[in-house]
Enzyme design. Structure first.
Site, mmCIF file in Angstrom:
data_model
loop_
_atom_site.group_PDB
_atom_site.id
_atom_site.type_symbol
_atom_site.label_atom_id
_atom_site.label_comp_id
_atom_site.label_asym_id
_atom_site.label_seq_id
_atom_site.Cartn_x
_atom_site.Cartn_y
_atom_site.Cartn_z
ATOM 1 N N TYR A 80 -1.757 41.078 11.588
ATOM 2 C CA TYR A 80 -0.618 41.857 11.096
ATOM 3 C C TYR A 80 -1.083 43.087 10.315
ATOM 4 O O TYR A 80 -1.967 42.978 9.463
ATOM 5 C CB TYR A 80 0.293 41.020 10.173
ATOM 6 C CG TYR A 80 1.178 41.937 9.371
ATOM 7 C CD1 TYR A 80 2.291 42.525 9.967
ATOM 8 C CD2 TYR A 80 0.842 42.310 8.072
ATOM 9 C CE1 TYR A 80 3.063 43.447 9.275
ATOM 10 C CE2 TYR A 80 1.616 43.220 7.368
ATOM 11 C CZ TYR A 80 2.720 43.788 7.979
ATOM 12 O OH TYR A 80 3.468 44.707 7.292
ATOM 13 N N ASP A 139 10.909 50.345 9.796
ATOM 14 C CA ASP A 139 11.955 49.832 10.675
ATOM 15 C C ASP A 139 13.269 49.552 9.957
ATOM 16 O O ASP A 139 14.112 48.815 10.456
ATOM 17 C CB ASP A 139 11.470 48.607 11.481
ATOM 18 C CG ASP A 139 11.000 47.465 10.611
ATOM 19 O OD1 ASP A 139 11.084 47.568 9.372
ATOM 20 O OD2 ASP A 139 10.541 46.451 11.181
ATOM 21 N N GLU A 143 10.789 39.786 1.383
ATOM 22 C CA GLU A 143 11.366 40.707 2.374
ATOM 23 C C GLU A 143 12.160 39.977 3.452
ATOM 24 O O GLU A 143 13.001 40.585 4.104
ATOM 25 C CB GLU A 143 10.296 41.621 2.982
ATOM 26 C CG GLU A 143 9.321 40.927 3.900
ATOM 27 C CD GLU A 143 8.237 41.871 4.421
ATOM 28 O OE1 GLU A 143 7.611 42.563 3.605
ATOM 29 O OE2 GLU A 143 8.036 41.902 5.645
ATOM 30 N N ARG A 201 10.956 41.255 -3.834
ATOM 31 C CA ARG A 201 10.919 42.398 -2.910
ATOM 32 C C ARG A 201 11.899 42.231 -1.748
ATOM 33 O O ARG A 201 11.542 42.351 -0.568
ATOM 34 C CB ARG A 201 9.499 42.674 -2.405
ATOM 35 C CG ARG A 201 8.727 41.462 -1.955
ATOM 36 C CD ARG A 201 7.348 41.837 -1.445
ATOM 37 N NE ARG A 201 7.401 42.522 -0.172
ATOM 38 C CZ ARG A 201 7.398 43.843 -0.004
ATOM 39 N NH1 ARG A 201 7.335 44.684 -1.006
ATOM 40 N NH2 ARG A 201 7.462 44.353 1.203
ATOM 41 N N ASP A 220 -0.667 42.316 1.899
ATOM 42 C CA ASP A 220 0.490 41.602 2.453
ATOM 43 C C ASP A 220 0.005 40.447 3.325
ATOM 44 O O ASP A 220 -0.638 40.673 4.353
ATOM 45 C CB ASP A 220 1.331 42.584 3.276
ATOM 46 C CG ASP A 220 2.667 42.006 3.721
ATOM 47 O OD1 ASP A 220 2.895 40.796 3.504
ATOM 48 O OD2 ASP A 220 3.476 42.764 4.287
ATOM 49 N N HIS A 266 2.122 38.455 4.774
ATOM 50 C CA HIS A 266 3.138 38.391 5.837
ATOM 51 C C HIS A 266 3.539 36.960 6.202
ATOM 52 O O HIS A 266 3.679 36.619 7.385
ATOM 53 C CB HIS A 266 2.649 39.160 7.073
ATOM 54 C CG HIS A 266 3.712 40.023 7.685
ATOM 55 N ND1 HIS A 266 4.181 39.814 8.951
ATOM 56 C CD2 HIS A 266 4.386 41.087 7.199
ATOM 57 C CE1 HIS A 266 5.118 40.724 9.221
ATOM 58 N NE2 HIS A 266 5.256 41.501 8.175
ATOM 59 N N GLU A 269 7.650 50.367 -1.890
ATOM 60 C CA GLU A 269 6.980 50.580 -0.597
ATOM 61 C C GLU A 269 7.672 51.736 0.123
ATOM 62 O O GLU A 269 8.897 51.856 0.068
ATOM 63 C CB GLU A 269 7.083 49.304 0.246
ATOM 64 C CG GLU A 269 6.340 49.360 1.559
ATOM 65 C CD GLU A 269 6.448 48.052 2.355
ATOM 66 O OE1 GLU A 269 5.482 47.726 3.065
ATOM 67 O OE2 GLU A 269 7.478 47.361 2.253
ATOM 68 N N GLU A 321 1.369 39.922 -1.556
ATOM 69 C CA GLU A 321 2.745 39.941 -1.045
ATOM 70 C C GLU A 321 3.012 38.809 -0.062
ATOM 71 O O GLU A 321 2.201 38.535 0.820
ATOM 72 C CB GLU A 321 2.956 41.296 -0.353
ATOM 73 C CG GLU A 321 4.250 41.441 0.405
ATOM 74 C CD GLU A 321 4.370 42.829 1.042
ATOM 75 O OE1 GLU A 321 3.758 43.790 0.535
ATOM 76 O OE2 GLU A 321 5.077 42.935 2.050
ATOM 77 N N ARG A 333 -1.689 49.679 -0.195
ATOM 78 C CA ARG A 333 -1.741 48.338 0.403
ATOM 79 C C ARG A 333 -2.801 48.343 1.492
ATOM 80 O O ARG A 333 -2.763 49.187 2.391
ATOM 81 C CB ARG A 333 -0.371 47.988 1.006
ATOM 82 C CG ARG A 333 -0.250 46.543 1.435
ATOM 83 C CD ARG A 333 0.957 46.321 2.348
ATOM 84 N NE ARG A 333 0.635 46.636 3.732
ATOM 85 C CZ ARG A 333 1.410 46.305 4.777
ATOM 86 N NH1 ARG A 333 2.547 45.670 4.591
ATOM 87 N NH2 ARG A 333 1.039 46.625 6.004
ATOM 88 N N TRP A 387 3.861 35.505 12.291
ATOM 89 C CA TRP A 387 3.193 36.799 12.422
ATOM 90 C C TRP A 387 3.059 37.419 11.042
ATOM 91 O O TRP A 387 2.135 38.024 10.670
ATOM 92 C CB TRP A 387 4.025 37.725 13.335
ATOM 93 C CG TRP A 387 3.549 39.116 13.382
ATOM 94 C CD1 TRP A 387 2.302 39.562 13.783
ATOM 95 C CD2 TRP A 387 4.284 40.297 13.028
ATOM 96 N NE1 TRP A 387 2.253 40.933 13.691
ATOM 97 C CE2 TRP A 387 3.443 41.411 13.225
ATOM 98 C CE3 TRP A 387 5.592 40.511 12.547
ATOM 99 C CZ2 TRP A 387 3.847 42.720 12.973
ATOM 100 C CZ3 TRP A 387 5.991 41.811 12.302
ATOM 101 C CH2 TRP A 387 5.135 42.903 12.517
ATOM 102 N N HIS A 410 0.511 52.328 3.095
ATOM 103 C CA HIS A 410 -0.333 51.350 3.790
ATOM 104 C C HIS A 410 -1.650 51.989 4.221
ATOM 105 O O HIS A 410 -1.657 53.098 4.752
ATOM 106 C CB HIS A 410 0.367 50.828 5.040
ATOM 107 C CG HIS A 410 1.665 50.130 4.759
ATOM 108 N ND1 HIS A 410 2.511 49.725 5.751
ATOM 109 C CD2 HIS A 410 2.258 49.760 3.591
ATOM 110 C CE1 HIS A 410 3.580 49.136 5.212
ATOM 111 N NE2 HIS A 410 3.445 49.150 3.900
HETATM 112 O O1 EZ4 Z 1 6.424 43.788 8.991
HETATM 113 O O2 EZ4 Z 1 9.445 45.562 8.413
HETATM 114 O O3 EZ4 Z 1 5.807 45.049 3.854
HETATM 115 N N1 EZ4 Z 1 6.155 45.420 4.913
HETATM 116 C C1 EZ4 Z 1 6.270 44.669 6.013
HETATM 117 C C2 EZ4 Z 1 6.908 45.320 7.224
HETATM 118 C C3 EZ4 Z 1 7.476 44.307 8.202
HETATM 119 C C4 EZ4 Z 1 8.452 44.932 9.142
HETATM 120 C C5 EZ4 Z 1 9.044 43.869 10.054
HETATM 121 O O4 EZ4 Z 1 10.229 44.285 10.610
HETATM 122 O O5 EZ4 Z 1 5.898 43.523 5.983
HETATM 123 O O6 EZ4 Z 1 5.994 46.171 7.840
HETATM 124 CO CO CO Z 2 5.612 42.845 3.915
#
Ligand code: EZ4
Ligand code: CO
Length: 469
Positions: A221, A383, A329, A350, A277, A279, A406, A303, A209, A469, A184
């Site tokens: 985000y 995470d 995701e 993904r 991303d 998100h 990733e 993404e 990314r 988010w 990232h």
């Molecule tokens: O925001 O895993 O592509 N990666 C992501 C992550 C998510 C976190 C949320 O728990 O979008 O950074």
């Molecule tokens: Co993502």
């Protein structure tokens, strides 16, 4: 394995007949009696005698003896599962971390699952997966699927250790020398994103990314946003207390993101692969416009444009753009993947192995995707714990239709508690040839870092209404 349940054995299994009743059945029911006993042995702690004795390549029968759950916060919260077996020293380690709902998963793993597992043969991974998925009747959802993923990873780890092979060998062996990785690059403005991307490229990354803060919005985000320096520095501090609220408006976002990629292409050249991303923030027509506007900058993929509920809306984006699309995701069911893959509405699936049911689930998604020329791009954020990252790479390097991976670098404090996991070199991830998944957990070290309640950020529009988010 076992035969289909007869009526008698179904009744016995449901408790209509006790064991004594089963034993009293006539001679003509003797074979049924054997099936009943095998099934009871398989699913019941009291009666389990190790159902596949003798089936394990001449090895002694193996049983699960304990399921330990380790909740720890070395930099951020992780839930780890350790499955112990009847063979001294043989255990498996899995990851069952669900950011923001860790204790719900831990409760499932501590309270509901161990009686179902103890006494079973840990080598019967598919049967255990089916039993834990369909057995509770109330199937699915992120909490149960994360718990199931943790168990699944630990069982693959055990199988690998017992076979003295890394998991990727059990999955069919190597198809590539490494898994192409992306990292990232985030910044408060274009120049900062460029700077972070250049540093990543110097480190060997071929794919980056890029996310940028949107002027006028309080945080976006993936960017430093409006967090305090303390919050920006410490990931848990950043998420402790009540959820941090960011403000999102689509109009400035849709204006700024194409300019970011115009800037990055001009500065970084045509070679580096760029990703972005969304998100799950956009509506279908907004996503279609963004994918269209990004075409000249040739992204590797865009993404998670849409919320996970709206799979059919990907058709609209597809109709308007040749920007490659990735999604998944937030999926926690294998069946979430089906419409997108079979209509070729995306280019990369993904899923998060930690939330969709582990390696057993991922290999099915990958196989389905292969048949429709969709590649994989498993979720690989900070995470989810190192065992899930290891699982990602074991799958990546053993399937035909891997796309990209990733990844994150875990801080030393995390590695003190959870050792092993994939390594990065020259743009690619790889795993060692250690048997199993290659991760371990230091339970003493884990105790030094007790759980701290923390939430992911949330978002609202300027008018105060809820926004993804
Ligand atoms: O925001 O895993 O592509 N990666 C992501 C992550 C998510 C976190 C949320 O728990 O979008 O950074
Ligand atoms: Co993502």
């Amino acid at each position: 394995m076992h035969k289909p349940l007869s009526k008698v054995s179904q009744m016995a299994r449901r408790g209509f007949l006790g064991l004594a009743g089963v034993a009293a059945l006539s001679d003509s029911l003797l074979s049924r009696k054997r099936v009943v006993r095998a099934l009871l042995a398989k699913d019941s702690l009291a009666e389990n005698t190790g159902s596949s004795a003798g089936s394990s390549r001449g090895l002694p029968p193996l049983k699960i003896t304990d399921v330990r759950v380790i909740v720890t916060c070395p930099d951020r919260n992780y839930v780890l599962v350790k499955i112990l077996t009847s063979e001294p020293g043989l255990y498996g380690v899995g990851d069952a971390t669900l950011n923001g709902r860790e204790l719900a998963v831990a409760a499932d793993l501590e309270q509901h699952i161990p009686p179902l597992l103890i006494g079973r043969d840990p080598e019967e991974i598919e049967d255990t997966w089916q039993y834990l998925y369909r057995g509770p009747y109330w199937r699915g959802g992120p909490i149960q699927m994360t718990a199931l993923a943790g168990i699944d990873l630990a069982l693959w780890d055990i199988k690998g250790k017992r076979a003295n092979m890394p998991v990727y060998q059990l999955l069919g062996g190597r198809t590539r020398t490494g898994a192409l990785a992306y990292t990232h690059a985030s910044g408060g403005d274009f120049a900062e994103v460029e700077d972070v991307a250049r540093r990543a490229m110097k480190r060997g990354f071929k794919c980056v990314r890029a996310q940028v803060a949107i002027p006028g919005l309080e945080g976006t985000y993936g960017t430093p946003g409006n967090k305090t320096p303390e919050a920006a520095a410490g990931r848990v501090a950043n998420m402790a207390g009540l959820p941090h609220t960011e403000v999102f408006e689509p109009t400035p976002y849709l204006r700024v993101v194409p300019r970011l990629f115009e800037y990055l292409r001009a500065k970084l050249g045509p070679e580096v692969e760029l990703l972005h991303d969304c998100h799950e923030k956009l509506d279908p027509i907004q996503a279609a416009r963004l994918a269209h506007d990004l075409e000249p900058y040739h992204l590797f993929f865009l993404e998670d444009c849409l919320r996970p509920e709206y799979k059919e809306s990907f058709r609209l984006i597809r109709e308007h753009s040749t920007t490659p699309l990735a999604m998944g995701e937030l999926f926690n069911s294998l069946w979430d993947c089906v419409p997108l893959i079979k209509e070729q509405l995306i280019d990369y699936i993904r899923c998060d192995l930690g939330h969709i049911g582990g390696i057993t689930a991922a290999r099915k998604v990958a196989a389905l995707a292969e048949l429709f020329q969709v590649r994989t791009a498993w979720h690989g954020p900070g995470d989810i714990g190192p065992p899930t990252h290891a699982a990602n790479v074991h799958v990546d390097i053993s399937i035909a239709n891997f796309g990209i991976q990733e990844m994150v670098f875990f801080p030393d404090v995390t590695r003190e508690v959870i050792s092993g996991g994939p390594e990065f070199k020259d743009g690619y991830m790889n795993v060692s040839d250690l048997p199993g998944l290659g991760c371990d957990v230091n339970e003493e070290a884990a105790k030094k870092y007790p759980y701290r309640r923390a939430y992911l950020p949330t978002a609202r529009r300027k008018d105060g209404s809820v926004q993804d988010w």
